[in-house]
Design a protein around this motif. Sequence first.
Motif, PDB file in Angstrom:
ATOM      1  N   ILE A 134     -77.261  42.699 -64.432  1.00 50.95           N
ATOM      2  CA  ILE A 134     -78.720  42.596 -64.601  1.00 50.95           C
ATOM      3  C   ILE A 134     -79.406  43.850 -64.076  1.00 50.95           C
ATOM      4  N   LEU A 135     -79.011  44.293 -62.899  1.00 53.43           N
ATOM      5  CA  LEU A 135     -79.625  45.479 -62.299  1.00 53.43           C
ATOM      6  C   LEU A 135     -79.410  46.716 -63.172  1.00 53.43           C
ATOM      7  N   LYS A 136     -78.213  46.877 -63.674  1.00 54.01           N
ATOM      8  CA  LYS A 136     -77.927  48.039 -64.515  1.00 54.01           C
ATOM      9  C   LYS A 136     -78.742  48.008 -65.802  1.00 54.01           C
ATOM     10  N   SER A 137     -78.938  46.810 -66.356  1.00 54.24           N
ATOM     11  CA  SER A 137     -79.723  46.696 -67.584  1.00 54.24           C
ATOM     12  C   SER A 137     -81.206  46.974 -67.345  1.00 54.24           C
ATOM     13  N   LEU A 138     -81.688  46.662 -66.134  1.00 52.81           N
ATOM     14  CA  LEU A 138     -83.097  46.887 -65.795  1.00 52.81           C
ATOM     15  C   LEU A 138     -83.394  48.360 -65.509  1.00 52.81           C
ATOM     16  N   LYS A 139     -82.381  49.101 -65.076  1.00 54.35           N
ATOM     17  CA  LYS A 139     -82.518  50.532 -64.771  1.00 54.35           C
ATOM     18  C   LYS A 139     -83.696  50.817 -63.834  1.00 54.35           C
ATOM     19  N   PRO A 140     -83.695  50.208 -62.658  1.00 54.15           N
ATOM     20  CA  PRO A 140     -84.831  50.391 -61.745  1.00 54.15           C
ATOM     21  C   PRO A 140     -84.831  51.762 -61.076  1.00 54.15           C
ATOM     22  N   GLU A 141     -86.028  52.241 -60.792  1.00 53.75           N
ATOM     23  CA  GLU A 141     -86.162  53.435 -59.965  1.00 53.75           C
ATOM     24  C   GLU A 141     -86.176  53.049 -58.497  1.00 53.75           C
ATOM     25  N   LEU A 142     -86.706  51.856 -58.225  1.00 57.30           N
ATOM     26  CA  LEU A 142     -86.809  51.362 -56.855  1.00 57.30           C
ATOM     27  C   LEU A 142     -86.304  49.924 -56.786  1.00 57.30           C
ATOM     28  N   ILE A 143     -85.406  49.669 -55.836  1.00 54.99           N
ATOM     29  CA  ILE A 143     -84.956  48.304 -55.550  1.00 54.99           C
ATOM     30  C   ILE A 143     -85.406  47.963 -54.135  1.00 54.99           C
ATOM     31  N   ILE A 144     -86.104  46.828 -54.015  1.00 57.86           N
ATOM     32  CA  ILE A 144     -86.528  46.330 -52.710  1.00 57.86           C
ATOM     33  C   ILE A 144     -85.684  45.101 -52.385  1.00 57.86           C
ATOM     34  N   VAL A 145     -85.077  45.084 -51.223  1.00 54.88           N
ATOM     35  CA  VAL A 145     -84.176  44.001 -50.822  1.00 54.88           C
ATOM     36  C   VAL A 145     -84.790  43.231 -49.661  1.00 54.88           C
ATOM     37  N   PHE A 146     -84.677  41.902 -49.738  1.00 57.63           N
ATOM     38  CA  PHE A 146     -85.214  41.064 -48.662  1.00 57.63           C
ATOM     39  C   PHE A 146     -84.381  39.794 -48.524  1.00 57.63           C
ATOM     40  N   GLY A 147     -83.692  39.656 -47.402  1.00 57.41           N
ATOM     41  CA  GLY A 147     -83.036  38.405 -47.060  1.00 57.41           C
ATOM     42  C   GLY A 147     -81.783  38.039 -47.826  1.00 57.41           C
ATOM     43  N   THR A 148     -81.165  38.979 -48.513  1.00 56.94           N
ATOM     44  CA  THR A 148     -79.943  38.666 -49.251  1.00 56.94           C
ATOM     45  C   THR A 148     -78.723  38.778 -48.338  1.00 56.94           C
ATOM     46  N   SER A 149     -77.570  38.428 -48.879  1.00 58.55           N
ATOM     47  CA  SER A 149     -76.324  38.688 -48.170  1.00 58.55           C
ATOM     48  C   SER A 149     -76.079  40.198 -48.166  1.00 58.55           C
ATOM     49  N   ILE A 150     -75.117  40.640 -47.372  1.00 56.24           N
ATOM     50  CA  ILE A 150     -74.823  42.068 -47.276  1.00 56.24           C
ATOM     51  C   ILE A 150     -74.405  42.594 -48.645  1.00 56.24           C
ATOM     52  N   LEU A 151     -74.995  43.726 -49.058  1.00 53.52           N
ATOM     53  CA  LEU A 151     -74.769  44.258 -50.395  1.00 53.52           C
ATOM     54  C   LEU A 151     -73.618  45.265 -50.421  1.00 53.52           C
ATOM     55  N   LYS A 152     -72.875  45.220 -51.512  1.00 56.67           N
ATOM     56  CA  LYS A 152     -71.783  46.169 -51.701  1.00 56.67           C
ATOM     57  C   LYS A 152     -72.331  47.525 -52.148  1.00 56.67           C
ATOM     58  N   PRO A 153     -71.574  48.605 -51.942  1.00 55.67           N
ATOM     59  CA  PRO A 153     -72.026  49.947 -52.322  1.00 55.67           C
ATOM     60  C   PRO A 153     -72.423  50.073 -53.792  1.00 55.67           C
ATOM     61  N   GLU A 154     -71.800  49.260 -54.664  1.00 57.01           N
ATOM     62  CA  GLU A 154     -72.132  49.328 -56.094  1.00 57.01           C
ATOM     63  C   GLU A 154     -73.600  48.998 -56.342  1.00 57.01           C
ATOM     64  N   VAL A 155     -74.140  48.080 -55.558  1.00 59.27           N
ATOM     65  CA  VAL A 155     -75.550  47.712 -55.708  1.00 59.27           C
ATOM     66  C   VAL A 155     -76.449  48.821 -55.170  1.00 59.27           C
ATOM     67  N   LEU A 156     -76.053  49.405 -54.058  1.00 62.27           N
ATOM     68  CA  LEU A 156     -76.870  50.425 -53.404  1.00 62.27           C
ATOM     69  C   LEU A 156     -77.017  51.696 -54.240  1.00 62.27           C
ATOM     70  N   SER A 157     -76.111  51.899 -55.183  1.00 62.12           N
ATOM     71  CA  SER A 157     -76.115  53.145 -55.963  1.00 62.12           C
ATOM     72  C   SER A 157     -76.856  53.022 -57.290  1.00 62.12           C
ATOM     73  N   ILE A 158     -77.419  51.861 -57.609  1.00 58.08           N
ATOM     74  CA  ILE A 158     -78.011  51.639 -58.935  1.00 58.08           C
ATOM     75  C   ILE A 158     -79.405  52.245 -59.075  1.00 58.08           C
ATOM     76  N   ALA A 159     -80.264  52.069 -58.081  1.00 55.36           N
ATOM     77  CA  ALA A 159     -81.642  52.567 -58.187  1.00 55.36           C
ATOM     78  C   ALA A 159     -81.659  54.086 -58.328  1.00 55.36           C
ATOM     79  N   LYS A 160     -82.500  54.574 -59.214  1.00 51.67           N
ATOM     80  CA  LYS A 160     -82.562  56.019 -59.481  1.00 51.67           C
ATOM     81  C   LYS A 160     -83.168  56.803 -58.325  1.00 51.67           C
ATOM     82  N   ARG A 161     -84.083  56.149 -57.555  1.00 52.67           N
ATOM     83  CA  ARG A 161     -84.769  56.892 -56.508  1.00 52.67           C
ATOM     84  C   ARG A 161     -84.559  56.292 -55.116  1.00 52.67           C
TER      85      ARG A 161
END
Length: 265
Positions: A108-135
């Motif tokens: 879903i994240l890759k299809s959305l192609k976000p420039e900014l991802i804001i995270v709040f209250g999720t489980s610990i994220l893997k590096p693959e998620v951290l690298s998706i946002a363009k900015r």
Amino acid sequence: MKTVFLTNNSGPAKFITNNLHIKGLLDATIIEDGSAKKITKIIREIKSTSWKRIPEKTLNLFTIWIYSQLTKRYIDKHLLKPNNIEEFPTEINLHRVKNASGSRCLSILKSLKPELIIVFGTSILKPEVLSIAKRYTLNIHGGIVPKYRNVHSDFWAVSKKDFTNIGTSIIHLDPGIDTGDIAMQGLLKVSSDDTLFSIKKKNVELSLQLIIQTIEMAKTGNLPKTRQNKLIDSFYKTPSFVDFFRWFTSSYKIIERFSRKKIYL
């Protein structure tokens, strides 16, 4: 700036999402339903505990569950209802996933192609998620780092009578736990009328204010990155029954712990 909010299914998350939507600052929200994951974690913890410590572990889990339910009730009554918020806004692109680092969320994240991802209250994220946002990939942390990292930072600050270090930090996410560079911070003014729950509510409202400012700064590309120092001894675990008991029976009057009157004298 295309912005995606990756969050949990909580009252504070609903409050922040609705307000960001009203201001036109969100393009999509992804909600992690971590209930199944939490149950699995609890079962794993109990299984890995020696039989002698199972009563202690069970008591700790029950204590934090009670505290979470009381907090939820307070947030619903004093934050969501006064703002006529019941659910996440349905007018925006809304997705629900079981795991914020799972394959569906990544897709879903890759299809959305976000420039900014804001995270709040999720489980610990893997590096693959951290690298998706363009900015930027930012985390809303309800505590002042580097002094208070991990969960329930407001509880730990109050229990240590550190009333001048209660607030929220907006952090550039990295693979660590609340170890990333600081984008913005804000401190709460705690009064003698506050309770632990009212402090939680104020901190959610402060988090909204800070993330709005952060998004506006991110649009201009002038978002600060201040390195954290002195991370040693700043990581706090989930409070146990003993932690609550020590706080409850400290020099403050017991009746004022959960009252509407005072949190300290």
